[in-house]
Structure formats: structure tokens, C-alpha cells
Design a protein around this motif. Structure first.
Motif, PDB file in Angstrom:
ATOM      1  N   GLU A 279       0.850  -1.184   0.000  1.00 56.22           N
ATOM      2  CA  GLU A 279       0.000   0.000   0.000  1.00 56.22           C
ATOM      3  C   GLU A 279       0.886   1.235   0.000  1.00 56.22           C
TER       4      GLU A 279
ATOM      5  N   SER B 198      -0.100   4.981   2.913  1.00 53.38           N
ATOM      6  CA  SER B 198      -1.037   4.332   3.836  1.00 53.38           C
ATOM      7  C   SER B 198      -1.749   5.309   4.756  1.00 53.38           C
TER       8      SER B 198
ATOM      9  N   GLY C 147      -3.333   4.414   8.340  1.00 47.48           N
ATOM     10  CA  GLY C 147      -3.219   2.990   8.608  1.00 47.48           C
ATOM     11  C   GLY C 147      -4.551   2.287   8.758  1.00 47.48           C
TER      12      GLY C 147
ATOM     13  N   ALA D 240      -5.300  -0.352   6.015  1.00 45.82           N
ATOM     14  CA  ALA D 240      -4.463  -1.543   6.182  1.00 45.82           C
ATOM     15  C   ALA D 240      -5.050  -2.494   7.205  1.00 45.82           C
TER      16      ALA D 240
ATOM     17  N   TRP E 170      -0.100  -7.488   4.086  1.00 41.45           N
ATOM     18  CA  TRP E 170      -0.339  -6.087   3.729  1.00 41.45           C
ATOM     19  C   TRP E 170       0.805  -5.219   4.231  1.00 41.45           C
TER      20      TRP E 170
ATOM     21  N   CYS F  39       2.450  -1.719   4.549  1.00 35.93           N
ATOM     22  CA  CYS F  39       2.211  -0.277   4.503  1.00 35.93           C
ATOM     23  C   CYS F  39       3.491   0.474   4.152  1.00 35.93           C
TER      24      CYS F  39
ATOM     25  N   THR G 143       0.496  -7.945   8.905  1.00 38.61           N
ATOM     26  CA  THR G 143       0.836  -6.540   8.665  1.00 38.61           C
ATOM     27  C   THR G 143       2.237  -6.272   9.220  1.00 38.61           C
TER      28      THR G 143
END
Length: 212
Positions: free
Chosen positions: A33, A36, A39, A42, A54, A56, A78
């Protein structure tokens, strides 16, 4: 956790965007992403799709807020966000150079999917060009790119609210502004991407999907 940044628009658009991404991103994917922001996207997308890893990325000043959201959610998919900016000089591309996923089994390099929301109209046009130059270096074979935000078509606004928004953007920063779809699509085609969907979204936004 208190003190997290919060975007009301992310709360409003996250479910419509997720519905589109589910239809075009692989069920299991390394996702980058770009921009971001808070956030919030996300956390929402990664929680809904645990087989998406994912990643960021944003400018350094946004990373503490992104970390606050990721830390509170505690999701396994993440990883820590990294600094990333689209630049025009000394050459168009990303700075710093982002780490690229590598699958030791298949030998594949690059992100399977890239997502960016409400970024192109904030950047200057040279930075938009830098973003696409950078994308050419991070996308895996057959990768998918999704960009969400307002766009003009054939040089015309799609709504009065977008016209007003563009005026507000340019009053704040003359280099910013709603981008022409045709110009953005030309940048995408220039790095080997083909448009596969142009999805109408709430509040006069679009979700554009390209595939390599």
C-alpha cells in the motif's frame, strides 16, 4: 490506544474498496500500500483477508500513526511499515528504495498487488510520474494495481463537488489537483500495465484496476 490518527473518509469508503479489491487481487498475495496515511485501510483489509500480507508504506512523518493502528490491531499479516516517497529527482522513482518480496521456492520477485488511495491528487505531476516509474521496479509478473480517488475524464470534472474539491486542492498547493484519467492510464501503459476495470465508487470517486 489513544492518539491514533483518524480519517472519517476511510471509515466510509473502506467496505466499498474492499469489495473491489476482493474481486481483483489474488486470494493470497504480497500487497504494497503506497500512501497508507492513517493505517486504517491496512487494518481493515488485512483483518478481512488474512492471506494478504499487507505492507504499509508512506512518508516518514506518517509512520508513527500507521504503527499505532497496526500495533493495536496486532495482526500477523501486517509487517512494520517502511518509509517510501515518489520522487522526480535525481531520477523518477521511489526513495528510499523499497525492499522487494522474494519467494525462494518459485524465484518470483515483487509485489503481487499494489494499492493506493487518494494520493495522486495530493502529489505534483512529476511525483505521479515518479510513482509509476517506481512501480515498474516493484511489481511482480502479472501483478495487479488498484488506485482509488477522483479522476477527470476527457479533461472534464465528473461532478460539481469534484470541481470544488479541485479548486480547494489548488488553492492549498498549485502543484496538486485531480488528475486526468487518460494521462494516468498512459503512465500505466508505459510500464506494461493494461486497464481491466474502472469501477464507479461512492462520493464521485473511481477505483481503477490495471494488470501487468
Amino acid at each position: 490506544m489513544s492518539g491514533k490518527p483518524h480519517s472519517p473518509s476511510c471509515e466510509r469508503n473502506r467496505d466499498p474498496i474492499l469489495e473491489v479489491l476482493r474481486g481483483y487481487f489474488p486470494a493470497q498475495a504480497e500487497v504494497l500500500e503506497i500512501g497508507s496515511g492513517t493505517g486504517q485501510h491496512a487494518v481493515h483489509f488485512a483483518a478481512a483477508m488474512p492471506r494478504w500480507r499487507w505492507q504499509c508504506a508512506d512518508r516518514a512523518e506518517h509512520l508513527p500513526g500507521i504503527r499505532a493502528w497496526l500495533d493495536e490491531a496486532g495482526l500477523r499479516n501486517t509487517p512494520s511499515p517502511f518509509e517510501l516517497a515518489a520522487v522526480a529527482e535525481p531520477a523518477p522513482g521511489f526513495a528510499p528504495r523499497p525492499p522487494i518480496p522474494h519467494d525462494p521456492v518459485s524465484g518470483a520477485h515483487g509485489f503481487d498487488a499494489v494499492f493506493s488511495a487518494n494520493t495522486l491528487h495530493i502529489m505534483g505531476w512529476p511525483q505521479v510520474q515518479g510513482l509509476f516509474a517506481g512501480l515498474a521496479t516493484v511489481l511482480a509478473d502479472r501483478a495487479t494495481l488498484a488506485i482509488y480517488g477522483p479522476f477527470n475524464y476527457a479533461g472534464a470534472y465528473t461532478s460539481d463537488s469534484n470541481r470544488e474539491f479541485d479548486g480547494w486542492l489548488k488553492a492549498r498547493d498549485p502543484a496538486s489537483g485531480i488528475r486526468d484519467f487518460e494521462a494516468v492510464d498512459a503512465l500505466a501503459r508505459g510500464i506494461g500495465l493494461a486497464l481491466i476495470a474502472d469501477v464507479q465508487m461512492p462520493a464521485n470517486n473511481r477505483c481503477l484496476i490495471w494488470r501487468r
